[in-house]
Design a protein around this motif. Structure first.
Motif, PDB file in Angstrom:
ATOM      1  N   THR A 220       0.824  -1.215   0.000  1.00  0.00           N
ATOM      2  CA  THR A 220       0.000   0.000   0.000  1.00  0.00           C
ATOM      3  C   THR A 220       0.855   1.260   0.000  1.00  0.00           C
ATOM      4  N   VAL A 221       1.804   1.338   0.904  1.00  0.00           N
ATOM      5  CA  VAL A 221       2.625   2.545   1.022  1.00  0.00           C
ATOM      6  C   VAL A 221       3.511   2.729  -0.211  1.00  0.00           C
ATOM      7  N   ALA A 222       4.130   1.665  -0.684  1.00  0.00           N
ATOM      8  CA  ALA A 222       5.025   1.785  -1.842  1.00  0.00           C
ATOM      9  C   ALA A 222       4.257   2.179  -3.097  1.00  0.00           C
TER      10      ALA A 222
ATOM     11  N   VAL B 156       3.964  10.667  -5.963  1.00  0.00           N
ATOM     12  CA  VAL B 156       5.101  11.467  -6.431  1.00  0.00           C
ATOM     13  C   VAL B 156       4.868  11.898  -7.876  1.00  0.00           C
ATOM     14  N   HIS B 157       4.427  10.978  -8.693  1.00  0.00           N
ATOM     15  CA  HIS B 157       4.181  11.302 -10.098  1.00  0.00           C
ATOM     16  C   HIS B 157       3.006  12.269 -10.239  1.00  0.00           C
ATOM     17  N   ALA B 158       1.909  11.986  -9.548  1.00  0.00           N
ATOM     18  CA  ALA B 158       0.718  12.838  -9.670  1.00  0.00           C
ATOM     19  C   ALA B 158       0.989  14.252  -9.167  1.00  0.00           C
ATOM     20  N   ALA B 159       1.676  14.376  -8.057  1.00  0.00           N
ATOM     21  CA  ALA B 159       1.959  15.701  -7.492  1.00  0.00           C
ATOM     22  C   ALA B 159       2.856  16.516  -8.408  1.00  0.00           C
ATOM     23  N   SER B 160       3.724  15.844  -9.130  1.00  0.00           N
ATOM     24  CA  SER B 160       4.648  16.571 -10.012  1.00  0.00           C
ATOM     25  C   SER B 160       4.009  16.978 -11.336  1.00  0.00           C
ATOM     26  N   THR B 161       2.860  16.417 -11.661  1.00  0.00           N
ATOM     27  CA  THR B 161       2.230  16.726 -12.950  1.00  0.00           C
ATOM     28  C   THR B 161       0.885  17.431 -12.823  1.00  0.00           C
TER      29      THR B 161
ATOM     30  N   ALA C 266      -4.570  10.661  -4.234  1.00  0.00           N
ATOM     31  CA  ALA C 266      -3.651   9.904  -3.376  1.00  0.00           C
ATOM     32  C   ALA C 266      -4.400   9.254  -2.214  1.00  0.00           C
ATOM     33  N   ALA C 267      -5.343   9.977  -1.636  1.00  0.00           N
ATOM     34  CA  ALA C 267      -6.139   9.406  -0.544  1.00  0.00           C
ATOM     35  C   ALA C 267      -6.965   8.223  -1.043  1.00  0.00           C
ATOM     36  N   LEU C 268      -7.552   8.364  -2.216  1.00  0.00           N
ATOM     37  CA  LEU C 268      -8.341   7.270  -2.780  1.00  0.00           C
ATOM     38  C   LEU C 268      -7.464   6.067  -3.129  1.00  0.00           C
TER      39      LEU C 268
ATOM     40  N   ALA D  73       4.577   5.868  -5.035  1.00  0.00           N
ATOM     41  CA  ALA D  73       4.947   5.998  -6.447  1.00  0.00           C
ATOM     42  C   ALA D  73       3.889   6.798  -7.201  1.00  0.00           C
ATOM     43  N   TRP D  74       2.630   6.470  -6.981  1.00  0.00           N
ATOM     44  CA  TRP D  74       1.544   7.179  -7.658  1.00  0.00           C
ATOM     45  C   TRP D  74       1.535   8.659  -7.256  1.00  0.00           C
TER      46      TRP D  74
END
Length: 128
Positions: A78-80, A87-92, A102-104, A84-85
């Motif tokens: 779950t955490v890993a 870091v990518h989503a926040a940067s784009t 991210a919460a979902l 990963a999701w």
């Protein structure tokens, strides 16, 4: 090799598997699709990508739950995967909605990996 070393090694392998699953199915796709008739925007993922990702994570959770304790499998996957999701989503994402996503992802991945790894572990114990 003692049990703590084995658990740490298993956690590392699970974390790598989770990040590799994210990358293989979702990490490479950053494009959005615009419907020319309606102007509706969708993406970046297609339904087949999400389905493949979910099935792959379920398989990893089942195999890991068969061999390891669910209390190790579920949190690590779950955490890993969520990291990963995220870091990518926040940067784009400029809208800030990545936090909701991210919460979902965290809740969905946590529930799914807990159920699958727990069920696999239970089946193994009952088979004795």
């Amino acid at each position: 090799m003692n049990s703590m070393t084995r658990a740490l090694l298993a956690a590392l392998v699970l974390a790598v598997a989770a990040v590799a699953t994210w990358w293989a199915w979702l990490g490479w796709d950053t494009g959005y699709t615009i419907d020319p008739e309606t102007g509706a925007v969708s993406g970046p993922y297609q339904p087949w990508q999400v389905a493949g990702c979910v099935l792959t994570l379920a398989l990893v959770a089942a195999v890991a739950g068969w061999r390891l304790r669910p209390w190790l499998v579920a949190p690590v996957l779950t955490v890993a995967f969520t990291a990963a999701w995220t870091v990518h989503a926040a940067s784009t994402d400029d809208s800030g909605l990545w936090a909701v996503g991210a919460a979902l992802v965290l809740v969905g991945t946590g529930l799914g990996t807990t159920l699958v790894s727990g069920f696999a572990h239970l089946i193994r114990r009952r088979r004795g």
